[in-house]
Structure formats: C-alpha cells, structure tokens
Design an enzyme around this catalytic site. Structure first.
Site, PDB file in Angstrom:
ATOM      1  N   LYS A 199       0.861  -1.187   0.000  1.00 37.94           N
ATOM      2  CA  LYS A 199       0.000   0.000   0.000  1.00 37.94           C
ATOM      3  C   LYS A 199       0.890   1.228   0.000  1.00 37.94           C
ATOM      4  O   LYS A 199       1.672   1.448   0.922  1.00 37.94           O
ATOM      5  CB  LYS A 199      -0.912   0.005   1.226  1.00 37.94           C
ATOM      6  CG  LYS A 199      -1.786   1.256   1.316  1.00 37.94           C
ATOM      7  CD  LYS A 199      -2.777   1.179   2.444  1.00 37.94           C
ATOM      8  CE  LYS A 199      -3.634   2.439   2.509  1.00 37.94           C
ATOM      9  NZ  LYS A 199      -4.635   2.370   3.573  1.00 37.94           N
ATOM     10  N   ARG A 209     -10.332  10.350   1.701  1.00 35.95           N
ATOM     11  CA  ARG A 209     -10.132  11.051   2.986  1.00 35.95           C
ATOM     12  C   ARG A 209     -11.229  12.077   3.197  1.00 35.95           C
ATOM     13  O   ARG A 209     -11.664  12.322   4.314  1.00 35.95           O
ATOM     14  CB  ARG A 209      -8.736  11.666   3.037  1.00 35.95           C
ATOM     15  CG  ARG A 209      -7.709  10.543   3.137  1.00 35.95           C
ATOM     16  CD  ARG A 209      -6.291  10.999   3.392  1.00 35.95           C
ATOM     17  NE  ARG A 209      -5.400   9.857   3.209  1.00 35.95           N
ATOM     18  CZ  ARG A 209      -4.105   9.947   3.032  1.00 35.95           C
ATOM     19  NH1 ARG A 209      -3.527  11.137   3.011  1.00 35.95           N
ATOM     20  NH2 ARG A 209      -3.386   8.861   2.888  1.00 35.95           N
ATOM     21  N   ARG A 220       1.195   9.964   5.764  1.00 35.23           N
ATOM     22  CA  ARG A 220       1.335   8.591   6.251  1.00 35.23           C
ATOM     23  C   ARG A 220       2.637   7.946   5.772  1.00 35.23           C
ATOM     24  O   ARG A 220       2.728   6.738   5.651  1.00 35.23           O
ATOM     25  CB  ARG A 220       0.165   7.758   5.751  1.00 35.23           C
ATOM     26  CG  ARG A 220      -1.217   8.285   6.068  1.00 35.23           C
ATOM     27  CD  ARG A 220      -2.228   7.157   5.969  1.00 35.23           C
ATOM     28  NE  ARG A 220      -3.595   7.578   5.811  1.00 35.23           N
ATOM     29  CZ  ARG A 220      -4.371   8.086   6.773  1.00 35.23           C
ATOM     30  NH1 ARG A 220      -3.869   8.271   7.985  1.00 35.23           N
ATOM     31  NH2 ARG A 220      -5.612   8.403   6.538  1.00 35.23           N
ATOM     32  N   GLU A 236       6.911  -6.742   0.964  1.00 36.81           N
ATOM     33  CA  GLU A 236       5.734  -6.587   1.834  1.00 36.81           C
ATOM     34  C   GLU A 236       4.724  -7.715   1.575  1.00 36.81           C
ATOM     35  O   GLU A 236       4.140  -8.265   2.512  1.00 36.81           O
ATOM     36  CB  GLU A 236       5.072  -5.221   1.595  1.00 36.81           C
ATOM     37  CG  GLU A 236       5.840  -4.041   2.180  1.00 36.81           C
ATOM     38  CD  GLU A 236       5.563  -3.847   3.675  1.00 36.81           C
ATOM     39  OE1 GLU A 236       4.901  -4.696   4.277  1.00 36.81           O
ATOM     40  OE2 GLU A 236       6.029  -2.833   4.233  1.00 36.81           O
ATOM     41  N   LYS A 251      -2.199  -1.561  -3.830  1.00 39.06           N
ATOM     42  CA  LYS A 251      -3.046  -0.380  -3.797  1.00 39.06           C
ATOM     43  C   LYS A 251      -2.214   0.883  -3.826  1.00 39.06           C
ATOM     44  O   LYS A 251      -1.244   0.952  -3.074  1.00 39.06           O
ATOM     45  CB  LYS A 251      -3.862  -0.429  -2.504  1.00 39.06           C
ATOM     46  CG  LYS A 251      -4.709   0.774  -2.223  1.00 39.06           C
ATOM     47  CD  LYS A 251      -5.298   0.676  -0.857  1.00 39.06           C
ATOM     48  CE  LYS A 251      -6.128   1.902  -0.595  1.00 39.06           C
ATOM     49  NZ  LYS A 251      -6.649   1.937   0.738  1.00 39.06           N
ATOM     50  N   SER A 277     -10.103   5.710  -4.673  1.00 42.77           N
ATOM     51  CA  SER A 277     -11.014   6.832  -4.872  1.00 42.77           C
ATOM     52  C   SER A 277     -10.547   7.825  -5.936  1.00 42.77           C
ATOM     53  O   SER A 277     -11.323   8.236  -6.790  1.00 42.77           O
ATOM     54  CB  SER A 277     -11.223   7.551  -3.543  1.00 42.77           C
ATOM     55  OG  SER A 277      -9.988   7.991  -3.002  1.00 42.77           O
ATOM     56  N   TYR A 316     -15.161   1.214  -6.815  1.00 43.52           N
ATOM     57  CA  TYR A 316     -16.410   1.932  -6.529  1.00 43.52           C
ATOM     58  C   TYR A 316     -17.411   1.776  -7.676  1.00 43.52           C
ATOM     59  O   TYR A 316     -18.581   2.109  -7.512  1.00 43.52           O
ATOM     60  CB  TYR A 316     -16.102   3.408  -6.256  1.00 43.52           C
ATOM     61  CG  TYR A 316     -15.187   3.560  -5.050  1.00 43.52           C
ATOM     62  CD1 TYR A 316     -15.713   3.485  -3.767  1.00 43.52           C
ATOM     63  CD2 TYR A 316     -13.809   3.701  -5.200  1.00 43.52           C
ATOM     64  CE1 TYR A 316     -14.886   3.571  -2.662  1.00 43.52           C
ATOM     65  CE2 TYR A 316     -12.968   3.785  -4.100  1.00 43.52           C
ATOM     66  CZ  TYR A 316     -13.509   3.715  -2.834  1.00 43.52           C
ATOM     67  OH  TYR A 316     -12.681   3.782  -1.743  1.00 43.52           O
TER      68      TYR A 316
HETATM   69  C1  PBG Z   1      -7.120   3.460   5.427  1.00 45.04           C
HETATM   70  C2  PBG Z   1      -7.591   3.399   4.037  1.00 45.04           C
HETATM   71  C3  PBG Z   1      -7.476   4.377   3.049  1.00 45.04           C
HETATM   72  C4  PBG Z   1      -8.063   3.877   1.911  1.00 45.04           C
HETATM   73  C5  PBG Z   1      -8.546   2.617   2.219  1.00 45.04           C
HETATM   74  N1  PBG Z   1      -8.218   2.324   3.525  1.00 45.04           N
HETATM   75  C6  PBG Z   1      -6.974   5.753   3.136  1.00 45.04           C
HETATM   76  C7  PBG Z   1      -5.593   6.052   3.440  1.00 45.04           C
HETATM   77  O1  PBG Z   1      -4.749   5.183   3.568  1.00 45.04           O
HETATM   78  O2  PBG Z   1      -5.344   7.233   3.555  1.00 45.04           O
HETATM   79  C8  PBG Z   1      -8.138   4.589   0.606  1.00 45.04           C
HETATM   80  C9  PBG Z   1      -9.127   4.064  -0.348  1.00 45.04           C
HETATM   81  C10 PBG Z   1      -9.397   4.949  -1.493  1.00 45.04           C
HETATM   82  O3  PBG Z   1      -8.752   5.984  -1.710  1.00 45.04           O
HETATM   83  O4  PBG Z   1     -10.306   4.595  -2.251  1.00 45.04           O
HETATM   84  N2  PBG Z   1      -8.024   2.866   6.307  1.00 45.04           N
END
Ligand code: PBG
Length: 328
Positions: A199, A209, A220, A236, A251, A277, A316
């Site tokens: 990730k 967010r 992060r 990972e 991801k 997203s 989505y």
């Molecule tokens: C963290 C989480 C995130 C997403 C899924 N799980 C956000 C992040 O890491 O900031 C992002 C998913 C997306 O952007 O569609 N719980």
C-alpha cells in the site's frame, strides 16, 4: 515494383466482433468485484459524497438495501468502511461492539445471507481524532507495536460481528501475524485476512479522505510505502503471505500495475487490486466534462487490472461494471 506482403497479419484476429470475442485473453467477471461501502453514523438518509460522484454515505438501512443490490448484481463481495460520530486519540469506537462499523458488519452479513463475502476495513484512521492509522507515541509518531494491540481488539470485534474477511489496511509491521494469532487463540479460525500488502503513500486517496472526513495532519509516509519502491512491494507481499495473509492486495492499482504483476507472479494466494477513490473520481470528473467515455474507461481499467494479474478487484464502480459485463 515488387509488392512485399507482410508475413504475419495480427489484424486477421481483429476482423469482427465475433473473432475479437473469441480470442480475447482477459475476461473480467462480476464474481471478482468488491464494492467498498461507506456507512455514516450521523446521517439519517443516504448522502452523496461530493468528491466521489455516484458514491454515498449510507445508513444501516440503506446499507442493507445496497448489499441486497450487490447480491442481485452478482458481485463477489463488499468492503465496509465507517464514519463514526465520535473520534478519540486511540480510536476506541473501533473495538466497541456497538460501534458503527461493527453494527454495519452484522447488518451486511444478515442482508447478504451467504450470497456474497462481507469484508471490513481493519484500521484506526476512521476512528482516531488525529487521523492516523495507529496510536501515537509521546513524540507524535505512530507506535507500531502499540497499534498492533489495538488492531487485535478491533479484529476480535469484527470477527464477533460476523465479518468474513478483515481488510488490514494500516501498514503496521507484523499486523497480519499478530491479528492471525489473536483470532486463532479466540477460535476464529475461519475469519480470513486480506492484507493491504503493498500500500503506497498515494495522492490518489484524496477523495476517500474527504469521504471519511479525515482530519489527518501531515502524511502517512512513515508507514505507507514510497511510490518509487517496486521491490519493496514484493517484500511486503511476501512477508504478509508468510504471516498468514489469505489474500494480498496492491493499492492503488493503475500507477502500480508493475508491482501488481510481480506480486501476482510470486504469490501463491489470491491477489487483489484496489482501484482507489482518486483513480475512480478522475474518470468520473473527465466523463462529466465529456472528455472520455465513462463506461468504456471503467471497463478498460478493469480489464487492465485483471490482465496485470489481479484475481480480485476492489472498485467503486463494481455495480455498474457488473451490469455492463452482463450486457456485453
Ligand atoms: C485506510 C484506508 C485508506 C483507503 C482505504 N483504507 C486511506 C488512506 O490510507 O489514507 C483509501 C481508499 C481509497 O482511496 O479509495 N483505512
């Protein structure tokens, strides 16, 4: 002059829709699609999310209806995220059986009634007032091992609520092994773990967010991966598989298809991709302006994730994709 004809003619297999259909290598299926769903504790009817056209905040009732729609559409599963009414420093609502996410799990499992797989996000960011995916140490950094303990509590609450799969998205070291051990010790040997293995710290999470109304200050980057690192993505995924991940995920998807392909080649467990997203919303925004064909773009993107090696795709657009796939 002598006419030199091509020896090989790949176009021969493109001459008609029937021929193209016959020789197509990649055939995405609704079975492999997962729809993320946002459940909001403080809304009394579904509310559209401005940054994600077509996606809404749901109540427990509208969640149940949407899960039923997902079953009818024939998709493989749903992934639940929650926006709680109250947040605190350690995200206590995450492990509360009466917390919104845990209630949503029970509701979704009942609505699905065995017709699809119910997954839940296992991470603290939606529940902490500082917005980080873990608990903080005295210097404000994210404390890896203290966070594991919180994830263990959250995992037990989600397993008790009936979740089929827990989606570990926090990127703490050792989270898969830790949660597996906690679940096994409590007898939850059939609760599966989907590890957000590779990730990346991505700009493409922006709309999400917004959707979870995250108050995150800073970034992060001390736990999510650096976008420049491909080999580390493989490491990972390897570690998560060794710790007992039942499914590993990469991801975001499109900017990391190289990592996805390598993870798919090396893994012996199913591999998922998350079309996040920002990837989703950029298609929606361009389509709104008439700059691209929405349906064709979503189908092409899905095909590319499957072609790169993804067995499961979180998107989505899952419900519409299922409808389009059924038509074609
Ligand atoms: C963290 C989480 C995130 C997403 C899924 N799980 C956000 C992040 O890491 O900031 C992002 C998913 C997306 O952007 O569609 N719980």
């Amino acid at each position: 002059m002598t006419l030199i004809q091509p020896q090989r003619r790949p176009r021969r297999l493109r001459v008609s829709p029937a021929m193209r259909r016959l020789v197509r290598e990649t055939r995405p299926s609704a079975d492999a699609l997962i729809l993320p769903i946002f459940v909001h504790e403080s809304v009394s009817s579904p509310q559209p999310i401005a940054s994600m056209p077509g996606v809404s905040h749901h109540t427990l009732d509208s969640l149940a209806a949407l899960v039923d729609d997902a079953c009818v559409a024939g998709i493989g599963g749903v992934m639940l995220f929650a926006v709680p009414a109250r947040r605190d420093a350690t995200g206590t609502a995450a492990a509360d059986p009466a917390g919104i996410l845990n209630r949503a799990i029970t509701r979704a499992v009942a609505a699905a009634d065995g017709r699809l797989v119910v997954m839940a996000d296992l991470c603290l960011d939606e529940f902490t007032d500082h917005g980080h995916c873990g608990v903080l140490d005295d210097r404000g950094g994210v404390d890896n091992d203290a966070t594991l303990a919180a994830y263990g509590e959250m995992a037990l609450a989600q397993a008790r609520a009936g979740a089929h799969v827990l989606g570990l998205s926090g990127m703490m070291d050792g989270q898969v092994g830790y949660v597996r051990a906690v679940l096994d010790a409590a007898g939850y040997i059939e609760t599966s773990l989907l590890a957000y293995a590779a990730k990346y710290a991505s700009a493409f999470y922006g709309p999400f967010r917004d959707a979870v109304q995250s108050d995150l200050q800073g970034d992060r980057k001390t736990y999510q991966m650096d976008p420049g690192n491909g080999r580390e993505g493989l490491l990972e995924a390897e570690l998560d598989e060794a710790e007992g991940a039942d499914i590993v995920m990469v991801k975001p998807a499109l900017p990391y298809l190289d990592v996805l392909a390598e993870v798919a080649a090396a893994s012996r467990v199913p591999v998922a991709a998350y079309h996040v997203s920002g990837e989703y919303s950029q298609i929606e925004a361009a389509a709104e302006r008439g700059w691209l064909d929405r349906r064709a773009a979503h189908l092409e993107v899905l095909t590319s994730m499957v072609r790169a090696g993804s067995d499961i795709v979180v998107t989505y657009a899952a419900l519409e994709l299922a409808a389009w796939l059924a038509e074609s």
